[in-house]
Write an enzyme that holds these catalytic residues in place. Structure first.
Site, mmCIF file in Angstrom:
data_model
loop_
_atom_site.group_PDB
_atom_site.id
_atom_site.type_symbol
_atom_site.label_atom_id
_atom_site.label_comp_id
_atom_site.label_asym_id
_atom_site.label_seq_id
_atom_site.Cartn_x
_atom_site.Cartn_y
_atom_site.Cartn_z
ATOM 1 N N SER A 1 -14.554 -34.401 49.539
ATOM 2 C CA SER A 1 -14.852 -34.036 48.156
ATOM 3 C C SER A 1 -13.576 -33.587 47.446
ATOM 4 O O SER A 1 -12.469 -33.872 47.921
ATOM 5 C CB SER A 1 -15.916 -32.935 48.140
ATOM 6 O OG SER A 1 -16.404 -32.717 46.847
ATOM 7 N N ASN A 2 -13.702 -32.925 46.318
ATOM 8 C CA ASN A 2 -12.542 -32.446 45.566
ATOM 9 C C ASN A 2 -12.855 -31.094 44.926
ATOM 10 O O ASN A 2 -13.959 -30.583 45.059
ATOM 11 C CB ASN A 2 -12.121 -33.481 44.517
ATOM 12 C CG ASN A 2 -13.212 -33.729 43.498
ATOM 13 O OD1 ASN A 2 -13.540 -32.844 42.708
ATOM 14 N ND2 ASN A 2 -13.793 -34.934 43.518
ATOM 15 N N HIS A 3 -11.870 -30.526 44.235
ATOM 16 C CA HIS A 3 -11.973 -29.145 43.736
ATOM 17 C C HIS A 3 -12.596 -29.018 42.353
ATOM 18 O O HIS A 3 -12.511 -27.953 41.743
ATOM 19 C CB HIS A 3 -10.584 -28.495 43.718
ATOM 20 C CG HIS A 3 -10.093 -28.101 45.076
ATOM 21 N ND1 HIS A 3 -10.704 -27.127 45.823
ATOM 22 C CD2 HIS A 3 -9.061 -28.558 45.815
ATOM 23 C CE1 HIS A 3 -10.057 -26.994 46.967
ATOM 24 N NE2 HIS A 3 -9.058 -27.858 46.987
#
Ligand code: C5P
Length: 219
Positions: free
Chosen positions: A29-31
């Site tokens: 995933s990402n931030h």
């Protein structure tokens, strides 16, 4: 602001990250915090719009009155987006969609192996490009572009390549702004115009983005 400016208007917003599963217990995933997308949904409600919020996993309460559609993966987000796009007047893609997903999601937890492991990933569909490519009931389509350099050039490239009506660009090389921050600065680009929105909190920026969109819609 008049609470009726966007009355009778349906807006669909994508927000937050996507999660791309590797196996039943792991994902990539990402931030993305989802703050900008949720701010847009909130501002649209304030202006009297009917709002669909397609959201990846975030830690924010959905604004009251929104139709929240919770998703995890990019494929799930695409399915939800295409289901709602045709009945939307405006589609805003604010989600940080993973560019790739794991090619073969394992049915069982992947066991520890040797010193290296390789994961093959394949490209995800470009959700906003698919929405902008609709030939029937195509909504006014607005994208976001987070760039660290050549902001104007790259944002205008995406506006054209994805066939968007408008793109909101931000310079994420500035650590104080963007992703997890409460503040941001945006430059809005159309095919024949641009507007600078200086540093402000995401709620104020969201309202100004919607007012700029409203100016350009013919009701
Ligand atoms: O190409 P890039 O990812 O920088 O484009 C960002 C814009 O495209 C955002 O509006 C984002 O929500 C949208 N996007 C999408 N589906 C993807 C990748 C990006 O809708 N697979």
């Amino acid at each position: 602001e008049p609470a009726t400016l966007l009355a009778d208007v349906t807006i669909t917003v994508t927000a937050g990250p996507t999660r791309e599963p590797l196996d039943p217990v792991r994902f990539i995933s990402n931030h993305s915090s989802g703050k900008m997308g949720y701010a847009l949904a909130h501002a649209a409600l304030m202006l009297g719009a009917k709002v669909n919020l397609i959201s990846g996993p975030v830690n924010i309460e959905p604004p009251q009155g929104v139709n929240l559609v919770s998703v995890e993966s990019a494929i799930q987000m695409r399915d939800a987006a295409l289901k709602l796009a045709g009945s939307s007047d405006i589609f805003i893609g604010c989600a940080a969609v993973a560019d790739y997903r794991v090619a073969q999601v394992a049915e069982q937890k992947i066991k520890k192996q040797g010193d290296e492991m390789t994961i093959t990933m394949i490209k995800n569909p470009d959700i906003i490009a698919e929405v902008a490519g609709l030939t029937k009931n195509r909504p006014y389509t607005v994208g976001f572009a987070a760039e660290t350099q050549n902001v104007e050039q790259y944002a205008k490239g995406k506006l054209k390549n994805k066939n968007l009506d408008m793109i909101c660009a931000n310079d994420v090389s500035n650590q104080a702004l963007g992703f997890n921050s409460n503040n941001n600065a945006l430059t809005l680009f159309w095919h024949d115009d641009s507007v600078e929105l200086g540093i402000a909190d995401k709620q104020a920026l969201a309202m100004n983005v919607l007012l700029e969109i409203a100016k350009r819609l013919d009701f």
